[in-house]
Motif scaffolding. Structure first.
Motif, PDB file in Angstrom:
ATOM      1  N   ALA A 106       1.488  -6.674  -5.761  1.00 22.05           N
ATOM      2  CA  ALA A 106       1.830  -7.637  -7.015  1.00 22.05           C
ATOM      3  C   ALA A 106       0.672  -8.363  -7.042  1.00 22.05           C
ATOM      4  N   ARG A 107      -0.464  -9.357  -7.664  1.00 27.13           N
ATOM      5  CA  ARG A 107      -0.510 -10.233  -7.245  1.00 27.13           C
ATOM      6  C   ARG A 107      -0.329 -11.461  -6.995  1.00 27.13           C
ATOM      7  N   GLY A 117      15.450 -11.376  15.999  1.00 27.07           N
ATOM      8  CA  GLY A 117      14.730 -12.478  15.270  1.00 27.07           C
ATOM      9  C   GLY A 117      13.039 -11.831  15.210  1.00 27.07           C
ATOM     10  N   ALA A 118      13.206 -10.110  15.646  1.00 29.53           N
ATOM     11  CA  ALA A 118      11.934  -9.678  15.433  1.00 29.53           C
ATOM     12  C   ALA A 118      11.863 -10.242  13.863  1.00 29.53           C
ATOM     13  N   GLU A 119       9.873 -10.053  14.325  1.00 27.41           N
ATOM     14  CA  GLU A 119       9.283 -10.060  12.859  1.00 27.41           C
ATOM     15  C   GLU A 119       8.685  -8.499  12.575  1.00 27.41           C
ATOM     16  N   HIS A 120       9.399  -8.151  11.718  1.00 27.47           N
ATOM     17  CA  HIS A 120       8.153  -6.816  10.943  1.00 27.47           C
ATOM     18  C   HIS A 120       7.858  -6.929   9.903  1.00 27.47           C
ATOM     19  N   GLU A 121       6.576  -6.839   9.323  1.00 26.69           N
ATOM     20  CA  GLU A 121       5.515  -6.956   8.795  1.00 26.69           C
ATOM     21  C   GLU A 121       5.653  -5.648   7.597  1.00 26.69           C
ATOM     22  N   ILE A 122       6.307  -6.754   6.400  1.00 27.00           N
ATOM     23  CA  ILE A 122       7.430  -5.941   4.497  1.00 27.00           C
ATOM     24  C   ILE A 122       6.156  -5.827   4.033  1.00 27.00           C
ATOM     25  N   VAL A 123       5.948  -4.516   3.306  1.00 23.81           N
ATOM     26  CA  VAL A 123       4.986  -4.236   2.312  1.00 23.81           C
ATOM     27  C   VAL A 123       5.237  -3.428   1.659  1.00 23.81           C
ATOM     28  N   PRO A 124       5.111  -3.869   0.021  1.00 23.70           N
ATOM     29  CA  PRO A 124       5.561  -3.303  -0.969  1.00 23.70           C
ATOM     30  C   PRO A 124       4.180  -1.004  -0.192  1.00 23.70           C
ATOM     31  N   VAL A 125       5.355  -0.491  -1.463  1.00 21.40           N
ATOM     32  CA  VAL A 125       4.944   0.666  -1.299  1.00 21.40           C
ATOM     33  C   VAL A 125       3.697   1.421  -2.080  1.00 21.40           C
ATOM     34  N   GLY A 126       4.433   0.569  -3.422  1.00 21.19           N
ATOM     35  CA  GLY A 126       3.486   0.600  -4.766  1.00 21.19           C
ATOM     36  C   GLY A 126       2.249  -0.241  -4.291  1.00 21.19           C
ATOM     37  N   ARG A 127       1.277  -0.164  -5.273  1.00 17.09           N
ATOM     38  CA  ARG A 127       0.601  -1.430  -5.237  1.00 17.09           C
ATOM     39  C   ARG A 127       0.850  -2.592  -5.293  1.00 17.09           C
ATOM     40  N   GLY A 152      -5.178   2.086  -4.655  1.00 18.73           N
ATOM     41  CA  GLY A 152      -3.538   1.587  -4.638  1.00 18.73           C
ATOM     42  C   GLY A 152      -1.808   1.614  -3.473  1.00 18.73           C
ATOM     43  N   GLU A 153      -1.521   2.987  -3.552  1.00 21.34           N
ATOM     44  CA  GLU A 153      -0.634   3.390  -3.225  1.00 21.34           C
ATOM     45  C   GLU A 153      -0.612   3.603  -1.541  1.00 21.34           C
ATOM     46  N   LEU A 154       0.704   3.376  -1.170  1.00 23.39           N
ATOM     47  CA  LEU A 154       0.537   3.273   0.553  1.00 23.39           C
ATOM     48  C   LEU A 154       0.884   4.890   0.835  1.00 23.39           C
ATOM     49  N   PHE A 155       0.373   5.513   1.795  1.00 26.52           N
ATOM     50  CA  PHE A 155       0.233   7.155   2.347  1.00 26.52           C
ATOM     51  C   PHE A 155       1.027   6.956   3.926  1.00 26.52           C
ATOM     52  N   CYS A 156       2.000   8.073   4.231  1.00 27.78           N
ATOM     53  CA  CYS A 156       1.676   8.276   5.562  1.00 27.78           C
ATOM     54  C   CYS A 156       0.343   9.427   5.774  1.00 27.78           C
ATOM     55  N   GLU A 157      -0.456   9.499   6.797  1.00 30.38           N
ATOM     56  CA  GLU A 157      -1.539  10.392   6.479  1.00 30.38           C
ATOM     57  C   GLU A 157      -1.706  10.875   5.103  1.00 30.38           C
ATOM     58  N   GLY A 158      -1.502  12.113   5.123  1.00 24.67           N
ATOM     59  CA  GLY A 158      -2.126  12.382   3.732  1.00 24.67           C
ATOM     60  C   GLY A 158      -0.704  12.939   2.724  1.00 24.67           C
ATOM     61  N   VAL A 159       0.670  12.539   2.998  1.00 28.95           N
ATOM     62  CA  VAL A 159       1.924  12.230   2.299  1.00 28.95           C
ATOM     63  C   VAL A 159       1.767  11.459   1.730  1.00 28.95           C
ATOM     64  N   PRO A 160       2.059  10.489   0.422  1.00 30.25           N
ATOM     65  CA  PRO A 160       2.799   9.731  -0.098  1.00 30.25           C
ATOM     66  C   PRO A 160       4.045   8.962   0.166  1.00 30.25           C
ATOM     67  N   LEU A 161       3.994   7.646   0.477  1.00 26.98           N
ATOM     68  CA  LEU A 161       5.589   7.243   0.592  1.00 26.98           C
ATOM     69  C   LEU A 161       6.717   7.508  -0.806  1.00 26.98           C
ATOM     70  N   ARG A 162       5.832   7.410  -1.684  1.00 32.10           N
ATOM     71  CA  ARG A 162       6.457   7.444  -2.627  1.00 32.10           C
ATOM     72  C   ARG A 162       7.684   8.751  -3.144  1.00 32.10           C
TER      73      ARG A 162
END
Ligand code: LLP
Length: 418
Positions: free
Chosen positions: A329-330, A317-327, A9-19
């Motif tokens: 929410a539904r 007016g560029a669009e960048h995808e935005i994602v939560p770093v943690g799990r 559920g947590e977002l990582f960059c390679e082996g490092v959790p972004l949190r």
């Protein structure tokens, strides 16, 4: 493909959790993946592997010394557009014989610095620049290697601010005038003709405009050969688009094959100047929600990154995808994601459907590796964010966060006001 993945559920960059990065260095922060930068560079390099070629990474996209050193270690050359970028490349150990210098307004000081460094080629963009270059080179008793940047008059079908080969564009010389200019350039004492160059725009998502530009250059090349010029290379610039949210650009392999096909059989070395395709999806901007807020008609997430940190949404007016770093929410919600800067143009996303997130939570803006930090400013006296390079399970702070004192370094208060 990139190396930003979820684990439990947590977002990582390679082996490092972004949190962990956010906790240790704070937010906002730019995070780059070394494995992704490497992969993207190698995809482009391999795609052109069928013949003599040189990939000149376009420094303006992401110019941190660590990134330049990484690309240099992979064999990259560099496309620079200022004396500052050239100085960075040299500082990062880049080989000047793999540097091309583009730009419509090179100063004599910049021309001189590049001549002294011994760069591979100047992409000259006007008659007057050619005379200035010849003058400076003659003074230094050198010959300046030159390609003429030709404007092939092709619509790149991209955002008007990043299309560079329309008839009304300031870039290059009109293709109809190129033969005459080559003749004149060849007669200048300080100039040695090396090649031909074009760059038609950025974030192109179809092959047609690239093919059209290459075909037009091919026609011109044949005429130049007949006129007696002996060229060593063709530089087709950068411009290959990346998937941000909805885009489906061609792969580097298809792009490279299309360029080669359109140029036809040729012994000339092929140069390209990719920036975005190498860097964009190798980086993200990490930010924390400061406040949630209800307006009269919209809901806002006020985050700690603003248009000074990532200008692309405000400017294009560029669009960048935005994602939560943690799990995530539904429950989904519709939000304007805005920064702290005092401008209504200071938004990172408008009316975006996002997993619900509260104050204190971390968000990541994807695709921010290219033209993110490199276009950041200090507007509102905001120190620029740090840049981090993740390598496997480790990360390095490759540029620390600016301090307020650094913002006024160089300013002085006149004596009588102290
Ligand atoms: N070569 C020349 C001469 C260029 O002017 C550029 C980009 C490139 C190569 C690299 O193009 P790329 O492969 O990255 O598309 N700030 C804008 C993009 C400006 C591009 C300027 N020139 C953005 O954020 O979309």
């Amino acid at each position: 493909m990139d190396h930003f993945q979820r684990r439990r559920g947590e977002l990582f960059c390679e082996g490092v959790p972004l949190r962990r990065i956010a906790d240790e260095v704070g937010t906002p922060a730019y995070v780059y993946s070394r494995a992704t930068l490497t992969r993207h560079f190698e995809l482009v390099d391999r795609a052109l592997g069928g013949g003599p070629h040189l990939v000149c990474y376009s420094v303006k996209a992401l110019s941190n010394l660590a990134v330049l050193a990484l690309l240099r270690s992979l064999g990259s050359g560099f496309d620079v557009v200022s004396g500052g970028e050239l100085a960075r490349v040299l500082r990062a150990g880049g080989d000047p014989r793999k540097v091309v210098f583009s730009g419509v307004g090179k100063t004599e000081l910049e021309l001189e610095a590049a001549l002294r460094a011994g760069i591979r080629c100047f992409n000259a963009e006007s008659e007057e620049e050619l005379s200035a270059l010849s003058r400076v080179a003659t003074r230094l008793r050198r010959k300046a290697p030159v390609a003429l940047r030709v404007n092939p008059n092709v619509d790149a079908k991209t955002h008007p601010y990043v299309a560079t080969a329309l008839r009304e564009s300031k870039f290059g010389v009109p293709i109809g005038r190129a033969r005459r200019l080559y003749r004149e350039a060849a007669a200048l004492p300080g100039i040695a003709i090396e090649g031909i160059d074009c760059h038609i725009g950025s974030q192109l998502t179809s092959l047609g405009p690239f093919e059209e530009a290459a075909r037009r250059l091919r026609g011109l090349l044949a005429e130049l050969e007949r006129d007696g010029h002996r060229l060593r290379h063709v530089d087709l610039g950068g411009g290959l688009g990346v998937p941000y949210v909805r885009e489906r650009p061609p792969t580097p392999a298809r792009w490279a094959a299309a360029l080669r096909r359109a140029l036809g059989p040729s012994p000339l070395e092929l140069l390209v100047e990719p920036g975005r395709v190498v860097a964009a999806n190798a980086g993200l901007l990490l930010t924390r929600i400061l406040y949630r807020k209800r307006g009269a008609t919209r809901d806002f997430a006020v985050v700690d990154a603003g248009m000074n940190d990532l200008l692309r949404p405000a400017l294009y007016g560029a669009e960048h995808e935005i994602v939560p770093v943690g799990r995530p929410a539904r429950r989904l919600t519709t939000l304007d994601v805005v920064g702290p800067v005092c401008e209504s143009g200071d938004f990172l996303a408008k009316r975006r459907r996002l997993p619900d997130a509260a104050a204190g939570e971390l968000l990541a803006l994807r695709g921010a590796g290219a033209y993110g930090f490199s276009m950041a400013s200090n507007y509102n006296s905001r120190p620029r964010p740090p840049e981090l390079l993740v390598s496997g399970d480790r990360y390095d702070v490759v540029r620390r966060r600016e301090t307020s004192a650094e913002l006024w370094r160089g300013e002085t208060i006149p004596e009588d006001l102290r």
